[in-house]
Design a protein around this motif. Structure first.
Motif, mmCIF file in Angstrom:
data_model
loop_
_atom_site.group_PDB
_atom_site.id
_atom_site.type_symbol
_atom_site.label_atom_id
_atom_site.label_comp_id
_atom_site.label_asym_id
_atom_site.label_seq_id
_atom_site.Cartn_x
_atom_site.Cartn_y
_atom_site.Cartn_z
ATOM 1 N N VAL A 31 0.832 -1.205 0.000
ATOM 2 C CA VAL A 31 0.000 0.000 0.000
ATOM 3 C C VAL A 31 0.868 1.258 0.000
ATOM 4 C CG1 VAL A 31 -1.642 1.349 1.364
ATOM 5 C CG2 VAL A 31 -1.989 -1.109 1.057
ATOM 6 N N THR A 42 -4.427 3.438 -3.632
ATOM 7 C CA THR A 42 -5.142 2.265 -3.128
ATOM 8 C C THR A 42 -6.444 2.705 -2.472
ATOM 9 O OG1 THR A 42 -4.016 2.334 -0.970
ATOM 10 C CG2 THR A 42 -2.962 1.065 -2.728
ATOM 11 N N SER A 45 -7.936 -2.726 0.998
ATOM 12 C CA SER A 45 -6.993 -3.840 1.012
ATOM 13 C C SER A 45 -7.257 -4.745 2.212
ATOM 14 C CB SER A 45 -5.545 -3.327 1.092
ATOM 15 O OG SER A 45 -5.304 -2.683 2.330
ATOM 16 N N VAL A 107 -6.874 -0.797 -6.518
ATOM 17 C CA VAL A 107 -6.005 0.344 -6.802
ATOM 18 C C VAL A 107 -6.612 1.197 -7.911
ATOM 19 C CG1 VAL A 107 -3.670 1.092 -7.384
ATOM 20 C CG2 VAL A 107 -4.021 -1.120 -6.251
#
Length: 280
Positions: A31, A42, A45, A107
């Protein structure tokens, strides 16, 4: 329309909406690497996790867990022990499923070629369910995903439906998936460092597309030529000396193969007649 840098600044300024409220340690390096580049941002996640999730007790034979009123009895981003799973299952009052969910990353990319670079690295790292989407206004999103999952029901209406020996087996399988997931993240990170420095993945992809395009054009020209031959008058066919030479060479090769059997001269003659008829 807001520029990519404006969207990125707004996105990174938001509070982390995850349960933990922060980026997982296992995904933090990836990240930080991407957000440190101007062309990437990003949006979500997860480094991968092993969870025991409980849904409300069901009166049906379905093993599906309802999303509403679900409760997490256990969650870990690393390996776990059988005793931890058994202790968590003692709190079960509904239908509990053991799940392993692999690394996932979304992303936002400035351009399609940026997403293609990430996609190439992700696929080569083992995340073969990754993909690219292009939304309204040209918004390009790259998702890193894999099918390296596990989902097994363990209880029904709070009652344990499997043996402790089987749970021990499942924990061994799940821990193996956690370890493999960690290796893939590490490969992905190292691949990103190299690709972002050299642009190798994008260049390779471009070369591949150019090669495929050339092959397509060659095949198209050849097919077009064949179509012209089909519709041409008979005298035009006879003027194609290259086709005649190819036919002769093919017949010579075919004859050499067939005549290796000295007892098959008649079959050779018949086969050559048929083969010549097809080629010409």
């Amino acid at each position: 329309m807001a520029s990519f840098q404006q969207r990125k600044a707004q996105r990174l300024a938001r509070a982390d909406a995850s349960r933990k409220g922060a980026v997982d340690e296992g995904a933090a390096a990836v990240v930080q690497l991407l957000n440190g580049r101007a062309r990437f941002c990003t949006t979500s996640s997860c480094s991968g996790r092993l969870v025991l999730v409980q849904g409300p007790a069901s009166d049906t034979n379905s093993c599906d867990i309802q999303k509403k009123d679900c409760r997490w009895l256990m969650v870990t981003h690393g390996t776990c022990a059988r005793d931890s799973v058994l202790a968590a299952l003692e709190k079960a009052t509904g239908d509990v499923v053991l799940k392993f969910e692999p690394f996932v990353l979304h992303v936002l990319c400035q351009e399609l070629q940026d997403a293609q670079l990430l996609h190439s690295v992700a696929i080569n790292s083992g995340f073969r369910n990754s993909g690219i989407t292009v939304g309204r206004g040209g918004k390009v999103m790259m998702a890193v995903r894999s099918t390296h999952c596990l989902e097994v029901p363990l209880t029904h209406k709070g009652k344990l439906m499997v043996s402790e020996e089987y749970i021990d087996f499942l924990v061994h399988i799940a821990n193996g998936k956690i370890e493999e997931n960690t290796k893939r993240i590490d490969r992905f990170y190292k691949g990103l460092v190299l690709a972002l420095e050299t642009g190798t993945s994008v260049s390779s992809s471009a070369e591949g597309r150019e090669k495929n395009h050339s092959v397509y054009l060659h095949r198209r020209k050849r097919r077009t030529g064949q179509e012209r031959d089909v519709h041409a008058p008979p005298e035009h066919h006879s003027q194609d000396s290259g086709a005649e030479e190819d036919t002769k060479n093919s017949l010579d090769i075919f004859a050499e193969i067939l005549t290796q059997d000295s007892g098959a001269e008649e079959d050779t003659k018949n086969s050559l007649d048929i083969f010549a008829e097809i080629l010409t």
